[in-house]
Design a protein around this motif. Structure first.
Motif, mmCIF file in Angstrom:
data_model
loop_
_atom_site.group_PDB
_atom_site.id
_atom_site.type_symbol
_atom_site.label_atom_id
_atom_site.label_comp_id
_atom_site.label_asym_id
_atom_site.label_seq_id
_atom_site.Cartn_x
_atom_site.Cartn_y
_atom_site.Cartn_z
ATOM 1 N N SER A 187 5.256 -2.012 -5.879
ATOM 2 C CA SER A 187 5.084 -3.361 -5.334
ATOM 3 C C SER A 187 3.883 -4.086 -5.931
ATOM 4 N N VAL A 188 2.764 -3.394 -6.030
ATOM 5 C CA VAL A 188 1.560 -4.042 -6.545
ATOM 6 C C VAL A 188 1.723 -4.351 -8.025
ATOM 7 N N ALA A 189 2.344 -3.421 -8.725
ATOM 8 C CA ALA A 189 2.534 -3.606 -10.169
ATOM 9 C C ALA A 189 3.317 -4.880 -10.462
ATOM 10 N N ARG A 190 4.229 -5.217 -9.545
ATOM 11 C CA ARG A 190 5.014 -6.435 -9.714
ATOM 12 C C ARG A 190 4.122 -7.669 -9.819
ATOM 13 N N LEU A 191 2.938 -7.583 -9.200
ATOM 14 C CA LEU A 191 2.073 -8.752 -9.107
ATOM 15 C C LEU A 191 1.244 -8.993 -10.363
ATOM 16 N N TYR A 192 1.019 -7.934 -11.136
ATOM 17 C CA TYR A 192 0.038 -8.007 -12.224
ATOM 18 C C TYR A 192 0.121 -9.272 -13.069
ATOM 19 N N LEU A 247 -8.278 -7.522 0.067
ATOM 20 C CA LEU A 247 -8.289 -6.090 0.360
ATOM 21 C C LEU A 247 -7.525 -5.318 -0.723
ATOM 22 N N LEU A 248 -6.387 -5.864 -1.088
ATOM 23 C CA LEU A 248 -5.589 -5.234 -2.153
ATOM 24 C C LEU A 248 -6.393 -5.174 -3.443
ATOM 25 N N ASN A 249 -7.096 -6.255 -3.685
ATOM 26 C CA ASN A 249 -7.887 -6.346 -4.907
ATOM 27 C C ASN A 249 -8.972 -5.272 -4.922
ATOM 28 N N ALA A 250 -9.543 -5.029 -3.773
ATOM 29 C CA ALA A 250 -10.581 -4.000 -3.677
ATOM 30 C C ALA A 250 -9.997 -2.624 -3.941
ATOM 31 N N ILE A 251 -8.759 -2.435 -3.520
ATOM 32 C CA ILE A 251 -8.134 -1.122 -3.691
ATOM 33 C C ILE A 251 -7.619 -0.936 -5.120
ATOM 34 N N ASP A 252 -6.984 -1.952 -5.634
ATOM 35 C CA ASP A 252 -6.431 -1.863 -6.975
ATOM 36 C C ASP A 252 -7.115 -2.906 -7.871
ATOM 37 N N LEU A 281 0.802 -1.207 0.000
ATOM 38 C CA LEU A 281 0.000 0.000 0.000
ATOM 39 C C LEU A 281 0.843 1.269 0.000
ATOM 40 N N THR A 282 2.052 1.178 0.541
ATOM 41 C CA THR A 282 2.816 2.414 0.673
ATOM 42 C C THR A 282 3.855 2.618 -0.423
ATOM 43 N N THR A 283 4.189 1.565 -1.136
ATOM 44 C CA THR A 283 5.148 1.773 -2.225
ATOM 45 C C THR A 283 4.456 1.471 -3.556
ATOM 46 N N GLN A 301 0.265 -16.261 -7.575
ATOM 47 C CA GLN A 301 1.505 -17.008 -7.403
ATOM 48 C C GLN A 301 2.642 -16.116 -6.878
ATOM 49 N N ILE A 302 2.757 -14.918 -7.457
ATOM 50 C CA ILE A 302 3.835 -14.024 -7.012
ATOM 51 C C ILE A 302 3.596 -13.573 -5.585
ATOM 52 N N TYR A 303 2.338 -13.253 -5.306
ATOM 53 C CA TYR A 303 1.978 -12.782 -3.961
ATOM 54 C C TYR A 303 2.318 -13.830 -2.906
#
Lengths: 304, 257, 255
Positions: free
Chosen positions: C44-49, C132-137, C39-41, C54-56
């Motif tokens: 990080s999330v983009a890495r998961l796309y 939760l991450l999914n809801a945000i992004d 959430l703060t950087t 699996q990456i998570y």
């Protein structure tokens, strides 16, 4: 089958290290229905003996029979009928009184009502959610006794249960122990280093000192023993002569006075008459050793 | 004067405790692993020929500073305060003629003394190891190379200053909680988070996270931050000692589970 | 039957202890850190796309299995054994009608129960964090992405089996020593040496060093050893449980 002893040990010996023997041929005999006071000064081997009785220490020499069965043959079933309090009160500080008993409820196979029963018996039923570590010393002791009573035991082993209790607490405990014995017929072994504390509630006494049994029998027998051991202190105008006259009582001289053993009050009068007949003036004629406490101290100091 | 008395009494209490043994045996870990590594594998020795002294730091003193020392401090602080809790001696301590301040400071100083001994013991043993290796493989030519004493003293000095932050935070927690697991679990977690901050995460600015400081001292990338770190460390130590003392005075060893 | 009774009594004892709280709050740690980082950087999330589940799980479980779980086990084994030491209740336990074997096994099962709970709570919280991450992004689009269940279950099972080696060694040490610092310090040192062994040193064959196992399960490059590790973990567990029981029976909580 062995007579009516609920607990009997035969030549029980134990040593912690090779050179130091802690117990020497202990032969405990506890009658069913009795309250047995197991007395000895600190460090005399009381807790070691009691630990052996429960299998907390491994048997080295001798044998232990409870309810007529060898302890080692059927330990678990024997323990189901024994309630215990060893050394310090034992409970979990983070649990309530009720939860502490629940930890052992199934282990002893008793139902929920029994938990309430014992809590009422020791007057802890209204402690609610209070955690045991916040209890007063007396309450902690009572909780430990409640735990000991939980299995509806035929035999209760209490190691120094009066430790840390105030005089009131001791009187209460004494009442509770008598009640358990008389109303529920529980045999009780209670250890203490203070004879006076248990003298008023026990029926039998065993005295242990430096790992050896000095005396074992009923309270009456102990009183009889005490009579035999009673001493008379004397001081006269001619002590050496008086000792000669009274030699049959095997007198012992110490400083100003001398002392001798007697068995009855008639003997005291007789001794006085004898001295007067020989023209010896009596300055002091003092019967001594009339209570158990002195006898106990006598017994244990003679040996040390 | 009275502080010296209290300190001596504190040091006496550690006699034959696991606190003392942990210091000695703890200081053997890295040197003995290092010795084992250097003697059983030929590769590292060859690598050492050009800069032999560098191996004193790499996989040696650096591991002590960055990993083992924080760990040691977390364990040691808990151990030292548990001496009173385990023996139920707090009441005795407070009813003896010593001020709360002296007791607090005396305990903190004896903790620092143990930490210093641990670090110096490590540094000395690592020397022994390197010299021993030099005997086994004279090709190293260790004695012909000059050793930068100043650098070593500077590194050890910085390490000690930075470490006071962790030790004062842990000190406060260990005095506060009767239950040993709380300061331990919290300390280990914070230390762990500190590692993550240095290597993985970028959330917090790490110059304000004291459990990362010692790690940052080890890696050259952070050399520009050292002065900031030292300043912050002293600031933190001051703040946590003050908080710790007031809390200590207020509670007087009553501890909380 | 007897075992069930003793086990229930053991579970009751952990009520309101720090052992229980540690399990629960400890399981929050990795999911929370993961969430915080995501959430703060920004990157990080983009890495998961590409392959979000699996990456998570790879990133977060590596940390959990390799680092947090061993630490947790070392702490929890000490904590559960200390319940009896701290309350001076060993004598009461041994003078109650339970065999030493039942007490020993129940304590071990109680420990395993807590470890399993910790593992499952971790995974559950990680799932919640992901949702939760999914809801945000919304770009993550987790509901339409493939999740390799089988791999996840296999990984967790391997983790649990391999963890048995550490937990039985720590279990033995924690019962043996009255002083809590000994099993803790020994455990940490061994664990620490395990990390070094996995990544740096090559002295001992690491498939016989149990404190390295979880590292080798969590990180790539050791797949070829997994079967051996599982077998060794079981062998070591049996050895330490037998040695531990013998020691336990002999000492009876005298610590």
């Amino acid at each position: 089958m062995r007579n009516n002893y609920i607990l009997q040990t035969t030549d029980l010996s134990y040593n912690y290290s090779k050179n130091v023997q802690t117990l020497f041929d202990i032969n405990l005999q506890v009658e069913k229905g009795s309250i047995y006071g197991f007395i000895g000064p600190n460090g005399s081997g009381k807790t070691t003996t009691l630990s052996l009785l429960l299998g907390l220490r491994n048997l080295q020499k001798g044998s232990i029979a409870l309810f007529g069965k060898e302890l080692k043959d059927d330990r678990i079933n024997i323990l189901k009928k024994v309630g215990t309090l060893i050394e310090s009160p034992s409970f979990y500080g983070h649990l309530t009184a009720r939860e502490n008993l629940n930890v052992y409820r199934d282990v002893y196979g008793v139902d929920k009502n029994r938990v309430e029963e014992v809590l009422t018996l020791v007057d802890l039923s209204d402690t609610g959610r209070k955690k045991a570590r916040h209890f007063s010393l007396g309450m902690k002791q009572r909780l430990a006794i409640a735990l000991a009573l939980l299995p509806n035991p035929e035999l209760l082993i209490l190691d120094e249960p009066t430790n840390g209790l105030d005089p009131n607490g001791i009187i209460e405990l004494r009442g509770l122990i008598k009640k358990l014995n008389q109303e529920l017929g529980i045999t009780i072994i209670i250890s203490s280093h203070i004879l006076a504390e248990v003298e008023k509630m026990v029926t039998h006494i065993g005295i242990i000192f430096k790992g050896k049994m000095l005396f074992q029998g009923t309270l009456q027998e102990l009183h009889g023993f005490q009579q035999k051991k009673a001493k008379l202190n004397l001081h006269t105008s001619d002590n050496p002569e008086a000792i000669k006259i009274l030699h049959e009582y095997s007198p012992e001289l110490s400083d100003e006075i001398f002392s001798l053993s007697y068995n009855s009050l008639q003997q005291i009068a007789e001794i006085n008459r004898k001295l007067m007949k020989n023209n010896i003036d009596v300055y002091l004629l003092q019967p001594k050793g009339n209570n158990l406490e002195e006898l106990f101290i006598d017994m244990t100091t003679n040996l040390s | 004067m009275s502080l010296t008395i209290t300190l001596r009494s504190e040091l006496l209490k550690t006699k034959r405790t696991s606190a003392l043994y942990l210091t000695i045996f703890g200081a053997l870990i890295v040197p003995s692993i290092k010795l084992d590594e250097l003697l059983t594998i030929s590769q590292p020795l060859e690598k050492m020929y050009t800069y032999p002294w560098e191996f004193y730091y790499k996989n040696g003193l650096h591991i002590v500073m960055g990993l083992l020392l924080p760990f040691y401090m977390i364990l040691m602080t808990t151990l030292l305060t548990q001496i009173e809790y385990r023996n139920n001696t707090w009441k005795q301590v407070f009813s003896s003629p010593q001020s709360e301040f002296n007791v607090f400071l005396g305990k903190f100083l004896s903790l620092q003394l143990l930490i210093v001994s641990f670090l110096l013991l490590n540094a000395a043993l690592l020397f022994v190891v390197i010299l021993l290796v030099n005997v086994v493989d004279p090709q190293l030519g260790l004695l012909q190379q000059s050793f930068d004493w100043q650098q070593l003293i500077e590194t050890l000095g910085k390490t000690l200053l930075l470490s006071t932050t962790i030790s004062s935070i842990q000190f406060w927690m260990s005095l506060r909680f009767r239950n040993f697991i709380l300061p331990l679990a919290i300390g280990i977690t914070l230390w762990f988070v500190g590692l993550m901050f240095v290597f993985e995460y970028k959330t917090l600015s790490k110059e304000w996270f004291p459990y990362s400081y010692l790690m940052m001292l080890v890696f050259p990338d952070y050399a520009h931050l050292h002065v900031t770190l030292l300043r912050n460390a002293l600031l933190f130590t001051g703040v946590f000692l003050l908080i710790g003392f007031f809390d200590f005075k207020r509670r007087k060893g009553k501890g909380n589970d | 039957m007897n075992l069930a009774i003793t086990l229930r009594s053991e579970l009751l004892k952990t009520k309101r202890t720090s052992a229980f709280y540690l399990t629960f709050f400890g399981a929050f740690f990795v999911p929370f850190m993961e969430l915080l980082e995501m959430l703060t950087t920004s990157d990080s999330v983009a890495r998961l796309y590409a392959d979000p589940w699996q990456i998570y799980f790879k990133i977060s479980l590596q940390m959990m299995i390799g680092m947090i779980l061993p630490l947790y086990m070392i702490l929890i084994a000490t904590l559960t054994a200390q319940i009896e030491y701290r309350n001076h209740t060993w004598k009461q336990v041994f003078s109650s009608p339970q065999s030493e074997l039942t007490v020993f096994i129940s304590k071990f099962l109680n420990l395993q129960f807590l470890i399993l709970l910790f593992l499952l709570l971790n995974v559950t919280f990680l799932f919640l964090a992901a949702l939760l991450l999914n809801a945000i992004d919304a770009k993550l689009d987790l509901f339409h992405k493939y999740l390799d269940w089988q791999h996840l279950v296999a990984l967790l099972s391997k983790t649990f089996v391999c963890s048995l080696a550490i937990s039985s060694i720590q279990f033995w040490m924690s019962l043996r020593f009255r002083n809590f610092i000994l099993p803790l310090a020994l455990g940490f040192v061994l664990w620490f040496a395990g990390i070094m062994m996995t990544f740096e040193y090559k002295t001992i064959p690491k498939e016989w060093y149990p404190y390295s196992y979880l590292m080798m399960i969590a990180f790539p490059n050791f797949e070829h050893l997994h079967l051996i590790l599982l077998r060794n973990a079981l062998v070591l567990m049996c050895l330490f449980l037998m040695g531990g029981f013998w020691d336990f029976k002999r000492r009876k909580g005298k610590g």
